[in-house]
Design a protein around this motif. Structure first.
Motif, PDB file in Angstrom:
ATOM      1  N   GLU A 107       0.740  -1.129  -0.051  1.00 52.96           N
ATOM      2  CA  GLU A 107       0.021  -0.172   0.000  1.00 52.96           C
ATOM      3  C   GLU A 107       0.954   1.327  -0.107  1.00 52.96           C
ATOM      4  OE1 GLU A 107      -0.422  -2.568   1.852  1.00 52.96           O
ATOM      5  OE2 GLU A 107      -2.508  -3.345   1.501  1.00 52.96           O
ATOM      6  N   ARG A 108       2.111   1.194   0.441  1.00 56.94           N
ATOM      7  CA  ARG A 108       3.038   2.286   0.309  1.00 56.94           C
ATOM      8  C   ARG A 108       2.899   3.030  -1.143  1.00 56.94           C
ATOM      9  NH1 ARG A 108       8.218   3.246   4.087  1.00 56.94           N
ATOM     10  NH2 ARG A 108       6.988   2.671   5.949  1.00 56.94           N
ATOM     11  N   GLU A 109       2.710   2.198  -2.325  1.00 54.62           N
ATOM     12  CA  GLU A 109       2.726   2.719  -3.471  1.00 54.62           C
ATOM     13  C   GLU A 109       1.451   3.524  -3.762  1.00 54.62           C
ATOM     14  OE1 GLU A 109       2.718  -0.543  -6.495  1.00 54.62           O
ATOM     15  OE2 GLU A 109       4.473  -1.148  -5.395  1.00 54.62           O
ATOM     16  N   LEU A 110       0.346   3.620  -2.692  1.00 56.18           N
ATOM     17  CA  LEU A 110      -0.801   4.279  -3.026  1.00 56.18           C
ATOM     18  C   LEU A 110      -0.560   5.719  -2.372  1.00 56.18           C
ATOM     19  CD1 LEU A 110      -3.257   1.729  -1.987  1.00 56.18           C
ATOM     20  CD2 LEU A 110      -2.639   2.039  -4.340  1.00 56.18           C
ATOM     21  N   PHE A 111       0.719   5.881  -1.823  1.00 58.02           N
ATOM     22  CA  PHE A 111       0.795   7.347  -1.094  1.00 58.02           C
ATOM     23  C   PHE A 111       2.241   7.784  -1.871  1.00 58.02           C
ATOM     24  CE2 PHE A 111      -1.859   4.880   1.443  1.00 58.02           C
ATOM     25  CZ  PHE A 111      -2.621   5.608   2.035  1.00 58.02           C
ATOM     26  N   HIS A 112       2.771   8.983  -1.310  1.00 54.67           N
ATOM     27  CA  HIS A 112       4.155   9.284  -1.796  1.00 54.67           C
ATOM     28  C   HIS A 112       5.182   9.240  -0.697  1.00 54.67           C
ATOM     29  CE1 HIS A 112       2.324  11.150  -5.302  1.00 54.67           C
ATOM     30  NE2 HIS A 112       1.227  11.692  -4.481  1.00 54.67           N
ATOM     31  N   PHE A 113       5.734   8.029  -0.841  1.00 59.01           N
ATOM     32  CA  PHE A 113       6.867   7.655   0.357  1.00 59.01           C
ATOM     33  C   PHE A 113       8.222   8.109  -0.252  1.00 59.01           C
ATOM     34  CE2 PHE A 113       3.516   5.530   2.609  1.00 59.01           C
ATOM     35  CZ  PHE A 113       3.622   5.445   4.055  1.00 59.01           C
ATOM     36  N   ARG A 114       9.131   8.834   0.247  1.00 62.59           N
ATOM     37  CA  ARG A 114      10.288   9.037  -0.242  1.00 62.59           C
ATOM     38  C   ARG A 114      11.158   8.808   0.759  1.00 62.59           C
ATOM     39  NH1 ARG A 114       7.632   8.649  -3.960  1.00 62.59           N
ATOM     40  NH2 ARG A 114       7.707   9.662  -6.212  1.00 62.59           N
ATOM     41  N   PRO A 115      12.636   8.714   0.442  1.00 64.50           N
ATOM     42  CA  PRO A 115      13.822   8.723   1.543  1.00 64.50           C
ATOM     43  C   PRO A 115      14.041  10.285   1.462  1.00 64.50           C
ATOM     44  CG  PRO A 115      14.378   7.774  -0.640  1.00 64.50           C
ATOM     45  CD  PRO A 115      12.885   8.028  -0.779  1.00 64.50           C
ATOM     46  N   GLY A 116      14.777  10.775   2.568  1.00 67.31           N
ATOM     47  CA  GLY A 116      14.895  12.126   2.535  1.00 67.31           C
ATOM     48  C   GLY A 116      16.226  12.553   2.016  1.00 67.31           C
ATOM     49  N   ALA A 135      22.878  14.017   4.318  1.00 64.92           N
ATOM     50  CA  ALA A 135      23.778  12.811   4.405  1.00 64.92           C
ATOM     51  C   ALA A 135      22.963  11.655   4.933  1.00 64.92           C
ATOM     52  CB  ALA A 135      24.891  13.217   5.184  1.00 64.92           C
ATOM     53  N   HIS A 136      21.987  11.745   5.888  1.00 64.11           N
ATOM     54  CA  HIS A 136      21.337  10.872   6.604  1.00 64.11           C
ATOM     55  C   HIS A 136      19.896  11.078   6.359  1.00 64.11           C
ATOM     56  CE1 HIS A 136      25.221  10.525   8.548  1.00 64.11           C
ATOM     57  NE2 HIS A 136      25.003  11.789   8.756  1.00 64.11           N
ATOM     58  N   GLY A 137      19.546  11.254   5.321  1.00 63.23           N
ATOM     59  CA  GLY A 137      17.882  11.388   4.972  1.00 63.23           C
ATOM     60  C   GLY A 137      17.264  12.282   5.985  1.00 63.23           C
ATOM     61  N   GLU A 138      17.900  13.224   6.671  1.00 67.36           N
ATOM     62  CA  GLU A 138      17.176  13.867   7.528  1.00 67.36           C
ATOM     63  C   GLU A 138      16.643  15.175   6.850  1.00 67.36           C
ATOM     64  OE1 GLU A 138      20.393  13.859   6.921  1.00 67.36           O
ATOM     65  OE2 GLU A 138      21.216  15.786   7.151  1.00 67.36           O
ATOM     66  N   LEU A 139      16.676  15.517   5.647  1.00 68.07           N
ATOM     67  CA  LEU A 139      15.807  16.571   5.090  1.00 68.07           C
ATOM     68  C   LEU A 139      14.760  16.132   4.419  1.00 68.07           C
ATOM     69  CD1 LEU A 139      19.062  18.404   4.019  1.00 68.07           C
ATOM     70  CD2 LEU A 139      17.480  19.054   5.859  1.00 68.07           C
ATOM     71  N   PRO A 140      13.737  16.901   4.354  1.00 66.36           N
ATOM     72  CA  PRO A 140      12.544  16.249   3.541  1.00 66.36           C
ATOM     73  C   PRO A 140      12.874  16.169   2.014  1.00 66.36           C
ATOM     74  CG  PRO A 140      12.047  18.433   4.795  1.00 66.36           C
ATOM     75  CD  PRO A 140      13.104  18.168   5.013  1.00 66.36           C
ATOM     76  N   PRO A 141      12.138  15.374   1.486  1.00 68.48           N
ATOM     77  CA  PRO A 141      12.602  15.129   0.081  1.00 68.48           C
ATOM     78  C   PRO A 141      12.472  16.243  -0.887  1.00 68.48           C
ATOM     79  CG  PRO A 141      11.168  13.358   0.845  1.00 68.48           C
ATOM     80  CD  PRO A 141      11.071  14.426   1.776  1.00 68.48           C
ATOM     81  N   ASN A 142      11.594  17.254  -0.816  1.00 67.39           N
ATOM     82  CA  ASN A 142      11.481  18.443  -1.510  1.00 67.39           C
ATOM     83  C   ASN A 142      11.056  19.617  -0.306  1.00 67.39           C
ATOM     84  OD1 ASN A 142       8.948  18.744  -1.285  1.00 67.39           O
ATOM     85  ND2 ASN A 142       8.635  17.710  -3.243  1.00 67.39           N
ATOM     86  N   ASP A 143      11.002  20.829  -0.916  1.00 65.59           N
ATOM     87  CA  ASP A 143      10.858  21.974  -0.302  1.00 65.59           C
ATOM     88  C   ASP A 143       9.199  22.429  -0.292  1.00 65.59           C
ATOM     89  OD1 ASP A 143      10.365  22.838  -2.696  1.00 65.59           O
ATOM     90  OD2 ASP A 143      11.653  24.665  -2.692  1.00 65.59           O
ATOM     91  N   ALA A 159       5.549  19.859   4.095  1.00 67.37           N
ATOM     92  CA  ALA A 159       4.336  18.938   3.613  1.00 67.37           C
ATOM     93  C   ALA A 159       4.787  17.613   3.522  1.00 67.37           C
ATOM     94  CB  ALA A 159       4.087  19.357   1.973  1.00 67.37           C
ATOM     95  N   TRP A 160       5.760  17.385   4.536  1.00 64.74           N
ATOM     96  CA  TRP A 160       6.506  16.015   4.669  1.00 64.74           C
ATOM     97  C   TRP A 160       6.601  15.636   6.045  1.00 64.74           C
ATOM     98  CZ3 TRP A 160       7.427  12.944   0.360  1.00 64.74           C
ATOM     99  CH2 TRP A 160       7.523  13.479  -0.684  1.00 64.74           C
ATOM    100  N   THR A 161       6.378  14.563   6.436  1.00 70.46           N
ATOM    101  CA  THR A 161       6.580  13.967   7.746  1.00 70.46           C
ATOM    102  C   THR A 161       7.634  12.652   7.736  1.00 70.46           C
ATOM    103  OG1 THR A 161       4.732  15.072   8.815  1.00 70.46           O
ATOM    104  CG2 THR A 161       5.581  12.915   9.852  1.00 70.46           C
ATOM    105  N   ARG A 162       8.374  12.478   8.652  1.00 70.26           N
ATOM    106  CA  ARG A 162       9.337  11.413   8.734  1.00 70.26           C
ATOM    107  C   ARG A 162       8.796  10.513   9.625  1.00 70.26           C
ATOM    108  NH1 ARG A 162      15.824  11.243   9.510  1.00 70.26           N
ATOM    109  NH2 ARG A 162      16.330   9.601   7.825  1.00 70.26           N
ATOM    110  N   GLY A 207      12.569   5.881   8.818  1.00 74.89           N
ATOM    111  CA  GLY A 207      13.547   6.816   7.896  1.00 74.89           C
ATOM    112  C   GLY A 207      13.073   7.328   6.732  1.00 74.89           C
ATOM    113  N   ASP A 208      12.008   6.676   6.199  1.00 74.80           N
ATOM    114  CA  ASP A 208      11.057   7.226   5.040  1.00 74.80           C
ATOM    115  C   ASP A 208      10.407   8.621   5.317  1.00 74.80           C
ATOM    116  OD1 ASP A 208      12.317   6.018   3.101  1.00 74.80           O
ATOM    117  OD2 ASP A 208      10.444   4.835   2.588  1.00 74.80           O
ATOM    118  N   TRP A 209      10.133   9.257   4.290  1.00 77.73           N
ATOM    119  CA  TRP A 209       9.210  10.444   4.537  1.00 77.73           C
ATOM    120  C   TRP A 209       7.953  10.451   3.808  1.00 77.73           C
ATOM    121  CZ3 TRP A 209      10.690  15.147   6.916  1.00 77.73           C
ATOM    122  CH2 TRP A 209      11.962  15.216   7.311  1.00 77.73           C
ATOM    123  N   TYR A 210       6.802  10.891   4.124  1.00 81.59           N
ATOM    124  CA  TYR A 210       5.455  10.544   3.347  1.00 81.59           C
ATOM    125  C   TYR A 210       4.791  12.245   3.179  1.00 81.59           C
ATOM    126  CZ  TYR A 210       2.594  11.185   7.687  1.00 81.59           C
ATOM    127  OH  TYR A 210       1.913  11.641   8.775  1.00 81.59           O
TER     128      TYR A 210
END
Ligand code: NOJ
Length: 529
Positions: free
Chosen positions: A128-137, A140-148, A157-160, A164-167
């Motif tokens: 079901e992850r594919e039904l949403f927008h999950f992305r790595p951040g 260096a450690h994926g600590e920033l949202p996938p976009n601005d 607009a992202w929560t981690r 480790g993934d963000w949605y």
């Protein structure tokens, strides 16, 4: 009750309907627990029929944790227990129809609740992850949202997640966005539409209708770059053509929540094989100014004409400052970005203007939306921050008063506890201000000159304008004057000084008293034949 008349079976009813918006939570409380419900709405059907409305648009009534007043849906096929049951919704739809009132439900396709089974399964690592927008951040450690991208309610607009993934969530974190590139998402929504059309609803309001599709690369936002990564993407039109095919099986109609400044882009949603109508936010946010209003009306009619869609006229809804308050402020327009606590307001002035605006909007060609309480002249309430539930308030760091000020439970009976909402023992879910009883339905019903009487009369007399287009008439500066095929004329004086009435046989209705010499005072409207 009795048989619906042929006019009530008119397939084109939506082209000129008066549609009353019911925010169920705050409309009427049938079980006395302080929250409005379907039982409450059922008891008020005679009131709504007496007002003369053609349809009810219900804000989301589905199972929801209510993190955004029900726009966080956990199950689109179940009624939230606070509101009632599915069987009760079916009864309500049928009873309303028997009194000549159609039902419009609110579908929220851009996002679901984080308690929706799909999102819970996605969190558990399912496909079901594919039904949403999950992305790595990023970082260096994926600590920033996938976009601005920022949330419409403030903040990223992202929560981690702990893994480790963000949605992505364009609204609150409890409202994860769906991935509309996925065929299962499309299929599910067409099934949901069928589910409600099968239950007799006549129409569907589409929440955040222009936001569903995202650029698959999820790029950073670049001001001015076309196309926008998530607003008004071309792919949306194919989705709505699919929806239209479903609606056509049931003679169902759509009204889209489409906020777009570009009139040509807006009109694309209203092509004959897409949505029937969309809300007119340009009119809703327009300042109380003759030139601006006339331009807004002209632009609206011009943008709708090429696609043959009727316009809609809206003065307020559950997201914006109530009309009598907005028109009583220095800035009579509306902008989410500038809402603050403590804005000085002249309510008497705002109310005069709102009464005139009611006659203006009910005379224009197209359908008209009334938001519950507008017919009572309810003001915006400055809700004490400790009671505010709207996420817009908390997510703005407490700066934005949020939208609860227009969602305060309605006053029905002046002398009852809580003005007839809730019960002696249970207070309404949002506190009502002390002067609420003075606006109660039973204080206004059949009272000459009350806001309620004005609305009821205007809805009754509105057919005098006929179904035809609008023709502007010559008028002094600052006065809007027009007629339509039916022959009635509407004049609205925004000039600040009284003006003479043109020749006429009869005054059908005025929004306020005329001057002693018969002239039309400022901030007053009249219907003439
Ligand atoms: C628009 C709705 O009118 C508003 O109340 C809601 O918060 C957002 N869409 C998100 O669903």
């Amino acid at each position: 009750m009795g048989q619906p008349t042929p006019a009530r079976n008119d397939p084109d009813w939506w082209r000129s309907a008066v549609i009353y918006q019911v925010y169920v939570r705050s409309f009427a409380d049938g079980d006395g627990d302080g929250t409005g419900d379907l039982a409450g709405v059922r008891t008020k059907l005679p009131y709504l029929a007496g007002l003369g409305v053609d349809a009810l648009w219900f804000n989301p009534w589905y199972l929801s944790p209510m993190k955004d007043g029900g726009y966080d849906v956990a199950d689109y096929r179940a009624i939230d227990p606070a509101f009632g049951t599915l069987a009760e919704a079916e009864k309500l739809i049928a009873e309303a129809r028997e009194t000549g009132i159609r039902t419009i439900v609110d579908i929220v396709p851009n996002h679901v609740s984080d308690q929706h089974p799909w999102f819970r399964a996605a969190l558990a690592g399912g496909p079901e992850r594919e039904l949403f927008h999950f992305r790595p951040g990023r970082g260096a450690h994926g600590e920033l949202p996938p976009n601005d991208w920022t949330s419409e309610f403030g903040g990223p607009a992202w929560t981690r997640l702990p893994d480790g993934d963000w949605y992505l969530h364009l609204f609150a974190p409890e409202q994860p966005d769906l991935n509309w590139a996925h065929p299962v998402v499309r299929q599910e929504h067409e099934d949901i539409l069928r589910f409600w059309f099968e239950r007799g609803v006549a129409g569907v309001r589409i929440d955040s209708a222009a936001l569903l599709v995202k650029d698959p690369r999820l790029p950073d936002f670049v001001a001015g770059r076309d196309p926008h990564p998530y607003v008004d993407r071309d792919e949306l039109h194919d989705i709505y053509r699919g929806w239209r095919a479903v609606a056509d099986e049931y003679d169902g109609v759509f009204v889209g929540e489409v906020w777009l400044p570009d009139t040509e882009r807006f009109a694309r949603y209203l092509r004959p094989d897409e949505l029937h109508t969309a809300f007119n936010f340009s009119f809703m946010t327009c300042p109380w100014d003759a030139g601006r209003l006339r331009a807004s009306i002209d632009d609206t009619l011009a943008e709708h004409a090429p696609v043959g869609a009727p316009a809609t006229w809206v003065l307020c809804n559950h997201d914006v400052t109530r009309t009598v308050t907005r028109y009583g402020r220095a800035d009579t327009g509306f902008d989410f970005a500038t809402k603050t606590f403590g804005t000085p307001t002249d309510l008497a002035l705002g109310t005069r203007r709102a009464r005139a605006a009611a006659l203006l909007s009910l005379a224009l060609p197209g359908s008209v939306y009334l938001y519950q309480g507008e017919e009572l002249g309810l003001p915006e309430v400055e809700v004490d921050p400790e009671h505010i539930q709207d996420p817009m308030h908390a997510r703005s760091g407490g700066v934005d008063p949020g939208r609860d000020g227009c969602r305060v439970p309605l006053p029905w009976a002046a002398d009852e506890p809580y003005a007839g909402f809730g019960s002696r023992d249970t207070a309404p879910w949002l506190p009502q201000p002390d002067d609420w009883p003075s606006y109660a339905v039973d204080r206004q019903q059949d009272v000459p000159g009350s806001m309620l009487t004005l609305y009821r009369e205007a809805i009754r007399l509105r057919p005098a304008f006929g179904d035809g287009p609008l023709t502007w008439l010559p008028a002094p500066d600052g006065v809007l004057a027009f007629t339509r095929e039916g022959g009635a004329r509407c004049l609205v004086n925004l000039s600040g000084t009284p003006v003479d009435l043109p020749e006429h046989t009869r005054v059908l209705l005025t929004s306020g008293p005329r001057a002693a010499d018969g002239r039309l005072p400022g901030d007053t409207a009249v219907w003439l034949v």
